[in-house]
Motif scaffolding. Structure first.
Motif, PDB file in Angstrom:
ATOM      1  N   PHE A 190       0.863  -1.179   0.000  1.00  0.00           N
ATOM      2  CA  PHE A 190       0.000   0.000   0.000  1.00  0.00           C
ATOM      3  C   PHE A 190       0.904   1.234   0.000  1.00  0.00           C
ATOM      4  CE2 PHE A 190      -2.211   3.425   2.223  1.00  0.00           C
ATOM      5  CZ  PHE A 190      -3.500   3.380   1.720  1.00  0.00           C
ATOM      6  N   VAL A 191       0.760   2.074  -1.035  1.00  0.00           N
ATOM      7  CA  VAL A 191       1.553   3.300  -1.143  1.00  0.00           C
ATOM      8  C   VAL A 191       0.648   4.484  -0.807  1.00  0.00           C
ATOM      9  CG1 VAL A 191       3.017   4.729  -2.611  1.00  0.00           C
ATOM     10  CG2 VAL A 191       2.930   2.242  -2.975  1.00  0.00           C
ATOM     11  N   THR A 192       0.997   5.242   0.228  1.00  0.00           N
ATOM     12  CA  THR A 192       0.150   6.368   0.592  1.00  0.00           C
ATOM     13  C   THR A 192       0.275   7.487  -0.425  1.00  0.00           C
ATOM     14  OG1 THR A 192      -0.414   8.022   2.269  1.00  0.00           O
ATOM     15  CG2 THR A 192       1.911   7.444   2.060  1.00  0.00           C
ATOM     16  N   THR A 193      -0.838   8.146  -0.688  1.00  0.00           N
ATOM     17  CA  THR A 193      -0.845   9.343  -1.522  1.00  0.00           C
ATOM     18  C   THR A 193      -0.998  10.588  -0.657  1.00  0.00           C
ATOM     19  OG1 THR A 193      -3.249   9.162  -1.859  1.00  0.00           O
ATOM     20  CG2 THR A 193      -1.819   8.084  -3.484  1.00  0.00           C
ATOM     21  N   ASP A 194      -0.895  10.398   0.660  1.00  0.00           N
ATOM     22  CA  ASP A 194      -1.058  11.501   1.625  1.00  0.00           C
ATOM     23  C   ASP A 194       0.052  11.417   2.674  1.00  0.00           C
ATOM     24  OD1 ASP A 194      -2.003  13.567   3.194  1.00  0.00           O
ATOM     25  OD2 ASP A 194      -3.730  12.452   3.980  1.00  0.00           O
ATOM     26  N   PRO A 195       1.314  11.576   2.250  1.00  0.00           N
ATOM     27  CA  PRO A 195       2.420  11.384   3.186  1.00  0.00           C
ATOM     28  C   PRO A 195       2.463  12.400   4.318  1.00  0.00           C
ATOM     29  CG  PRO A 195       3.219  12.328   1.125  1.00  0.00           C
ATOM     30  CD  PRO A 195       1.790  11.925   0.895  1.00  0.00           C
ATOM     31  N   ALA A 196       1.811  13.541   4.142  1.00  0.00           N
ATOM     32  CA  ALA A 196       1.806  14.544   5.205  1.00  0.00           C
ATOM     33  C   ALA A 196       1.100  14.027   6.456  1.00  0.00           C
ATOM     34  CB  ALA A 196       1.143  15.826   4.710  1.00  0.00           C
ATOM     35  N   ARG A 197       0.106  13.179   6.269  1.00  0.00           N
ATOM     36  CA  ARG A 197      -0.631  12.639   7.422  1.00  0.00           C
ATOM     37  C   ARG A 197      -0.322  11.165   7.681  1.00  0.00           C
ATOM     38  NH1 ARG A 197      -6.797  14.403   6.388  1.00  0.00           N
ATOM     39  NH2 ARG A 197      -6.238  13.817   4.238  1.00  0.00           N
ATOM     40  N   ASP A 198       0.078  10.446   6.649  1.00  0.00           N
ATOM     41  CA  ASP A 198       0.301   8.998   6.807  1.00  0.00           C
ATOM     42  C   ASP A 198       1.765   8.715   7.143  1.00  0.00           C
ATOM     43  OD1 ASP A 198      -2.332   8.520   6.283  1.00  0.00           O
ATOM     44  OD2 ASP A 198      -2.036   7.898   4.205  1.00  0.00           O
ATOM     45  N   ASP A 199       2.100   8.896   8.429  1.00  0.00           N
ATOM     46  CA  ASP A 199       3.447   8.537   8.852  1.00  0.00           C
ATOM     47  C   ASP A 199       3.517   7.030   9.069  1.00  0.00           C
ATOM     48  OD1 ASP A 199       2.161   8.060  11.285  1.00  0.00           O
ATOM     49  OD2 ASP A 199       2.945   9.862  12.231  1.00  0.00           O
ATOM     50  N   ALA A 200       4.676   6.537   9.458  1.00  0.00           N
ATOM     51  CA  ALA A 200       4.886   5.091   9.574  1.00  0.00           C
ATOM     52  C   ALA A 200       3.912   4.449  10.556  1.00  0.00           C
ATOM     53  CB  ALA A 200       6.328   4.810   9.992  1.00  0.00           C
ATOM     54  N   ALA A 201       3.716   5.065  11.707  1.00  0.00           N
ATOM     55  CA  ALA A 201       2.825   4.493  12.726  1.00  0.00           C
ATOM     56  C   ALA A 201       1.383   4.460  12.242  1.00  0.00           C
ATOM     57  CB  ALA A 201       2.935   5.287  14.021  1.00  0.00           C
ATOM     58  N   THR A 202       0.950   5.528  11.579  1.00  0.00           N
ATOM     59  CA  THR A 202      -0.418   5.589  11.055  1.00  0.00           C
ATOM     60  C   THR A 202      -0.637   4.522   9.999  1.00  0.00           C
ATOM     61  OG1 THR A 202      -0.521   7.970  11.490  1.00  0.00           O
ATOM     62  CG2 THR A 202      -2.114   7.067   9.911  1.00  0.00           C
ATOM     63  N   LEU A 203       0.322   4.390   9.091  1.00  0.00           N
ATOM     64  CA  LEU A 203       0.220   3.363   8.052  1.00  0.00           C
ATOM     65  C   LEU A 203       0.171   1.968   8.643  1.00  0.00           C
ATOM     66  CD1 LEU A 203       2.620   4.479   5.158  1.00  0.00           C
ATOM     67  CD2 LEU A 203       0.149   4.121   5.014  1.00  0.00           C
ATOM     68  N   ARG A 204       1.047   1.715   9.619  1.00  0.00           N
ATOM     69  CA  ARG A 204       1.121   0.372  10.194  1.00  0.00           C
ATOM     70  C   ARG A 204      -0.192  -0.005  10.873  1.00  0.00           C
ATOM     71  NH1 ARG A 204       3.507  -2.570   8.016  1.00  0.00           N
ATOM     72  NH2 ARG A 204       1.497  -3.630   8.001  1.00  0.00           N
ATOM     73  N   ASP A 205      -0.737   0.923  11.635  1.00  0.00           N
ATOM     74  CA  ASP A 205      -2.000   0.662  12.328  1.00  0.00           C
ATOM     75  C   ASP A 205      -3.126   0.432  11.323  1.00  0.00           C
ATOM     76  OD1 ASP A 205      -3.604   0.669  14.867  1.00  0.00           O
ATOM     77  OD2 ASP A 205      -4.567   2.369  13.874  1.00  0.00           O
ATOM     78  N   TYR A 206      -3.149   1.214  10.276  1.00  0.00           N
ATOM     79  CA  TYR A 206      -4.185   1.102   9.236  1.00  0.00           C
ATOM     80  C   TYR A 206      -4.108  -0.244   8.528  1.00  0.00           C
ATOM     81  CZ  TYR A 206      -6.656   2.362   4.864  1.00  0.00           C
ATOM     82  OH  TYR A 206      -7.506   2.404   3.776  1.00  0.00           O
ATOM     83  N   LEU A 207      -2.919  -0.621   8.099  1.00  0.00           N
ATOM     84  CA  LEU A 207      -2.764  -1.851   7.321  1.00  0.00           C
ATOM     85  C   LEU A 207      -2.991  -3.096   8.154  1.00  0.00           C
ATOM     86  CD1 LEU A 207       0.281  -0.838   5.113  1.00  0.00           C
ATOM     87  CD2 LEU A 207      -2.126  -0.972   4.439  1.00  0.00           C
ATOM     88  N   ASP A 208      -2.610  -3.049   9.424  1.00  0.00           N
ATOM     89  CA  ASP A 208      -2.823  -4.214  10.288  1.00  0.00           C
ATOM     90  C   ASP A 208      -4.301  -4.525  10.466  1.00  0.00           C
ATOM     91  OD1 ASP A 208      -0.126  -4.589  10.560  1.00  0.00           O
ATOM     92  OD2 ASP A 208       0.025  -3.680  12.552  1.00  0.00           O
ATOM     93  N   GLY A 209      -5.140  -3.537  10.194  1.00  0.00           N
ATOM     94  CA  GLY A 209      -6.577  -3.777  10.281  1.00  0.00           C
ATOM     95  C   GLY A 209      -7.132  -4.532   9.085  1.00  0.00           C
ATOM     96  N   TYR A 210      -6.344  -4.657   8.025  1.00  0.00           N
ATOM     97  CA  TYR A 210      -6.812  -5.333   6.818  1.00  0.00           C
ATOM     98  C   TYR A 210      -6.164  -6.690   6.585  1.00  0.00           C
ATOM     99  CZ  TYR A 210      -9.089  -0.973   5.480  1.00  0.00           C
ATOM    100  OH  TYR A 210      -9.897   0.139   5.452  1.00  0.00           O
ATOM    101  N   GLY A 211      -4.958  -6.875   7.078  1.00  0.00           N
ATOM    102  CA  GLY A 211      -4.304  -8.152   6.850  1.00  0.00           C
ATOM    103  C   GLY A 211      -2.922  -8.196   7.458  1.00  0.00           C
ATOM    104  N   GLU A 212      -2.425  -9.388   7.602  1.00  0.00           N
ATOM    105  CA  GLU A 212      -1.116  -9.582   8.217  1.00  0.00           C
ATOM    106  C   GLU A 212      -0.012  -9.453   7.172  1.00  0.00           C
ATOM    107  OE1 GLU A 212       1.283 -13.059  10.725  1.00  0.00           O
ATOM    108  OE2 GLU A 212      -0.860 -13.251  10.302  1.00  0.00           O
TER     109      GLU A 212
END
Length: 202
Positions: free
Chosen positions: A105-127
Motif C-alpha cells: 500500500f503506497v500512501t498518496t497523503d504522506p503529510a498525514r500517513d506517517d509510519a505508525a499511522t500506516l502500520r496501524d491502518y494496514l494491520d486492520g486489513y491483513g497480516e
C-alpha cells in the motif's frame, strides 16, 4: 430482429435468471482483471516502508505476485472498499499460495500517513501488508510508470495537502518487476482471489 431471435434471447435471459437462482454464476476459472499485453515497468524510485527501510517496487518485489494499491488512510470511501476486498481475497488463498503474494500500500497523503499511522491502518486489513511513504513528489513519480494518477495536491497553510485524488486501480507486479494485470475498484474478493490463483498457477 426476428421473432425467433427475440424468443431465443428471452430463453437465454430466463436461463441466466434460473442459474442465478440456483446459485450458479461465472465460471470460477474465468479471469476478471485486465491482462496487460505490454506490461508496465515497476518504478525504481525508493520510498520508505513502515520500518524506516528503503523499498522500491522494482527492486524489492521478489515474490511471484505483489498486489499494489495507491491510497490514503483518511480516504472515506473507495480505499476502505478496495482494501477490504484485497484483504478478503488474500484470506481465500491457502498457506502455500499466500506465501507467494505480497501486498503493498503506497500512501498518496504522506503529510498525514506517517509510519505508525500506516502500520496501524494496514494491520486492520491483513497480516504482513507493506506500507510505503515518502516525499509526495517521489510518490507521484512512482505512480507514473504504472499509469497511476496521483495528485500532487495543493499545499495548505497547515503544511498538509489538499489532495485532488488518485487512481483507484489495483496492480499485480510479477517477479520480473512488471505490472502484468490491472483490477478496477469494483473487483470483488472472490474474483481477485481467483485471478491471483490463476496467475500463480501459470
Amino acid at each position: 430482429m426476428t421473432v425467433h431471435a427475440r424468443g431465443w434471447g428471452a430463453a437465454a435471459a430466463a436461463l441466466v435468471l434460473l442459474l442465478s437462482a440456483c446459485g450458479g454464476g461465472p465460471d470460477p476459472d474465468e479471469f476478471t482483471g485486465a491482462r496487460l499485453d505490454q506490461p508496465y515497468p515497476a518504478p525504481t524510485i525508493e520510498l520508505t516502508d513502515t520500518e524506516g527501510a528503503p523499498y522500491s517496487l522494482a527492486e524489492d518485489t521478489d515474490k511471484p505476485m505483489t498486489v499494489v494499491f495507491f491510497g490514503y488512510t483518511h480516504c472515506p470511501d473507495i480505499c476502505p472498499l478496495v482494501m477490504n476486498n484485497i484483504g478478503a481475497a488474500l484470506n481465500r488463498l491457502d498457506d502455500e499460495e499466500r506465501e507467494q503474494v505480497d501486498m503493498v500500500f503506497v500512501t498518496t497523503d504522506p503529510a498525514r500517513d506517517d509510519a505508525a499511522t500506516l502500520r496501524d491502518y494496514l494491520d486492520g486489513y491483513g497480516e504482513g501488508f507493506i506500507g510505503l511513504t515518502g516525499d509526495l513528489e517521489d510518490i507521484v513519480a512512482a505512480g507514473d510508470p504504472l499509469h497511476l494518477y496521483v495528485s500532487d495536491g495543493k499545499k495548505l497553510p497547515s503544511g498538509g495537502y489538499d489532495l485532488g485524488g488518485h487512481s483507484t486501480f489495483v496492480l499485480g507486479i510479477d517477479e520480473n518487476d512488471e505490472a502484468v494485470v490491472v483490477w478496477n475498484q469494483e473487483t470483488s474478493a472472490p474474483e481477485l482471489a481467483t485471478d491471483i490463483q490463476i496467475l500463480l498457477g501459470e
